[in-house]
Design a protein around this motif. Sequence first.
Motif, short mmCIF file in Angstrom:
data_model
loop_
_atom_site.label_atom_id
_atom_site.label_comp_id
_atom_site.label_asym_id
_atom_site.label_seq_id
_atom_site.Cartn_x
_atom_site.Cartn_y
_atom_site.Cartn_z
N SER A 1 8.29 25.76 14.96
CA SER A 1 7.23 26.23 13.03
C SER A 1 6.45 27.31 13.58
N ARG A 2 5.69 26.78 14.30
CA ARG A 2 4.06 27.78 14.51
C ARG A 2 5.01 29.74 15.03
N THR A 3 3.63 30.41 14.61
CA THR A 3 3.48 31.76 15.15
C THR A 3 3.24 32.12 16.33
N THR A 4 3.19 33.17 17.46
CA THR A 4 2.73 33.55 18.76
C THR A 4 1.37 33.54 17.90
N ASP A 5 0.55 34.02 17.07
CA ASP A 5 -0.79 33.91 16.94
C ASP A 5 -1.19 32.55 16.93
#
Length: 283
Positions: free
Chosen positions: A12-16
């Motif tokens: 659910s998260r981004t690479t950032d």
Amino acid sequence: MRIFDPHIHMTSRTTDDYQAMHRAGVRAVVEPSFWLGQPRTSPESFHDYFDALLGWEPFRAAQYGIAHHCALALNPKEANDPRCVPVLDTLPRYLVKDSVVAVGEIGYDSMTPAEDTALAAQLQLAAEHGLPALVHTPHRDKLNGLRRTLDVVRESALPVDRVLLDHLNETTVKEAADSGAWLGFSVYPDTKMDEERMVAVLKEHGTARVLVNSAADWGRSDPLKTRKVGDAMLAAGFGEDEVDRVLWRNPVAFYGLSGRLRLDPPDDPGLLHEGNSILRGGE
């Protein structure tokens, strides 16, 4: 400060987020199975999800120097949906995979008979596969939910000291600790623990068998909460060794029960996974 987040939903998260986590000291994570926010309609949906937790997500984490493992299961909420329950028949073929370090999340959502059945079945699978279990204690009626959970665990073939009871708080920590299980605390805005409450619990109950996680997912959550707990512990007078115990050595000890924990990501994870890159449109 080295950090192992033992419960985070990086799908659910981004690479950032991966980049920020690495800068904060996160070097390892475990991603347990959970629901998508809307109903799945068949076991095949789980299969694709499990494949992503075993392939794409470890690849993505490795790009940022983070070792990724997973826990696989039919989660408590979807244990109530007859369309999803047949995944229990195919789950064993996934539990033999090298990067699976636990069966989870299992446990209770609404404490229904269907959840009783799924919890008992998956504790048995954990015992059969030599894996520990990550158990989700319910967000409502927590103390009764913990007691019901412990009753099922004690009736199972899985020893209680191979169980991590997660989403604990001040009302459940003492009975959970007395059971001999590992103790999990989710530090999550608004609905679970916060840094100050977590520090207070650690002052009262100590750091033995305690794991702190962010449980970050698609809701309003923060994948840096583990680091913030570490900083709050230091500010409250805990030593660096105690912080390392909670944020690194305890999760390593618990998931190490699987015999599969590998804390170093690949030196060269490559730029492609099955022909795909995290660089959308890039070389």
